[in-house]
Design a protein around this motif. Sequence first.
Motif, PDB file in Angstrom:
ATOM      1  N   GLY A  72     -25.141 -12.550  15.934  1.00 50.14           N
ATOM      2  CA  GLY A  72     -26.288 -13.212  16.028  1.00 50.14           C
ATOM      3  C   GLY A  72     -27.434 -12.422  15.383  1.00 50.14           C
ATOM      4  O   GLY A  72     -28.467 -12.794  15.818  1.00 50.14           O
ATOM      5  N   PHE A  73     -26.977 -11.417  14.455  1.00 47.56           N
ATOM      6  CA  PHE A  73     -27.926 -10.718  13.743  1.00 47.56           C
ATOM      7  C   PHE A  73     -27.814 -10.902  12.349  1.00 47.56           C
ATOM      8  O   PHE A  73     -26.705 -11.409  11.547  1.00 47.56           O
ATOM      9  CB  PHE A  73     -27.872  -9.109  13.955  1.00 47.56           C
ATOM     10  N   SER A  74     -28.662 -10.470  11.530  1.00 50.07           N
ATOM     11  CA  SER A  74     -28.564 -10.812   9.947  1.00 50.07           C
ATOM     12  C   SER A  74     -29.428  -9.679   9.321  1.00 50.07           C
ATOM     13  O   SER A  74     -30.109  -8.806   9.996  1.00 50.07           O
ATOM     14  CB  SER A  74     -29.105 -11.995   9.646  1.00 50.07           C
ATOM     15  N   THR A  75     -29.086  -9.525   8.168  1.00 51.36           N
ATOM     16  CA  THR A  75     -29.945  -8.379   7.167  1.00 51.36           C
ATOM     17  C   THR A  75     -31.489  -8.619   7.327  1.00 51.36           C
ATOM     18  O   THR A  75     -31.883  -9.786   7.552  1.00 51.36           O
ATOM     19  CB  THR A  75     -29.558  -8.375   5.918  1.00 51.36           C
ATOM     20  N   GLU A  76     -32.211  -7.821   7.531  1.00 52.72           N
ATOM     21  CA  GLU A  76     -33.932  -7.791   7.686  1.00 52.72           C
ATOM     22  C   GLU A  76     -34.450  -9.074   6.905  1.00 52.72           C
ATOM     23  O   GLU A  76     -34.137  -9.233   5.456  1.00 52.72           O
ATOM     24  CB  GLU A  76     -34.467  -6.653   7.306  1.00 52.72           C
ATOM     25  N   CYS A  77     -35.444  -9.379   7.367  1.00 52.04           N
ATOM     26  CA  CYS A  77     -36.534 -10.338   6.606  1.00 52.04           C
ATOM     27  C   CYS A  77     -36.943  -9.529   5.733  1.00 52.04           C
ATOM     28  O   CYS A  77     -37.868  -8.884   6.110  1.00 52.04           O
ATOM     29  CB  CYS A  77     -37.189 -11.107   7.723  1.00 52.04           C
ATOM     30  N   PHE A  78     -36.914  -9.536   4.400  1.00 53.78           N
ATOM     31  CA  PHE A  78     -37.445  -8.597   3.423  1.00 53.78           C
ATOM     32  C   PHE A  78     -38.949  -8.766   3.265  1.00 53.78           C
ATOM     33  O   PHE A  78     -39.363 -10.043   3.041  1.00 53.78           O
ATOM     34  CB  PHE A  78     -36.608  -8.713   2.153  1.00 53.78           C
ATOM     35  N   GLY A  79     -39.594  -7.808   3.372  1.00 51.21           N
ATOM     36  CA  GLY A  79     -41.356  -7.976   3.023  1.00 51.21           C
ATOM     37  C   GLY A  79     -41.870  -8.234   4.426  1.00 51.21           C
ATOM     38  O   GLY A  79     -43.151  -7.897   4.342  1.00 51.21           O
TER      39      GLY A  79
END
Length: 219
Positions: A72-79
Amino acid sequence: MHSVALHACVALAKPLQRDAVAYVNPSVNGGSMLDNAGEGNGGEPMNVIVSGLSSPDVLTDDGIVNFARAIGFSTECFGLHGGGAQSANLGDGNGAVNQTLELREDYDDAGVGTCLESLIGGNHFRVFRQNGALANTGALFLAVSQEEDLAHHHTISEDGYNVGRDKLVAAAVGDTSFGDVSYSTTAANVTGLLPTGADGINHGIALDGIVTVLTVEIV
Ligand SMILES: *[C@@H]1O[C@H](CO)[C@@H](O)[C@H](O)[C@H]1NC(C)=O
Ligand SMILES: *[C@@H]1O[C@H](CO)[C@@H](O)[C@H](O)[C@H]1NC(C)=O
């Protein structure tokens, strides 16, 4: 999707030979289970360890990202993320090293979900790898915390370290999968690695002193 190429690159940095142990207590060689959250902020606890005895493919950058997606995780919301990189000394001879990755709860939408998490708060973790010559275990030390929303400037929730750990572990234990990779994960609690209480802890939020060690096998 946007980050596939990047991860393919960084995965090449994985060590070829590892010590066959779950992890080494960082304090044995002058390190700490608390990371450095910045000048004067104290540390955040590395309250989950992905054991070095896990399937080797789980312990690469690509591998931990895929496992994170399975739970349930993903790479960060960039920015959108306001916080800076944190560093940790895992007592492996590398000294203080910046986090390798930061992952956020994705709210079931790998594209937009992490941005949602940044707005409404949620669980996130930073990844540090124990791979220096003094303790080349390949174990991943995760600093997990539950955050408030952006309006609260990404501060950690009350009891956010313990809650973040327990939520991540609850999602990880047992059988999970993402893409074409299936995992079987077991957990064991360890005390004596982290302190209890709020002394020296970022945001003054108390710890219960438990570290959960996950052994993640690709099945
Ligand atoms: C760690 O990250 C900070 C920025 O967040 C950067 O200034 C610093 O140079 C980095 N340190 C290393 C050792 O990469
Ligand atoms: C680890 O500790 C947490 C917090 O006390 C608890 O909820 C969890 O059940 C424990 N897990 C194991 C595997 O003992």
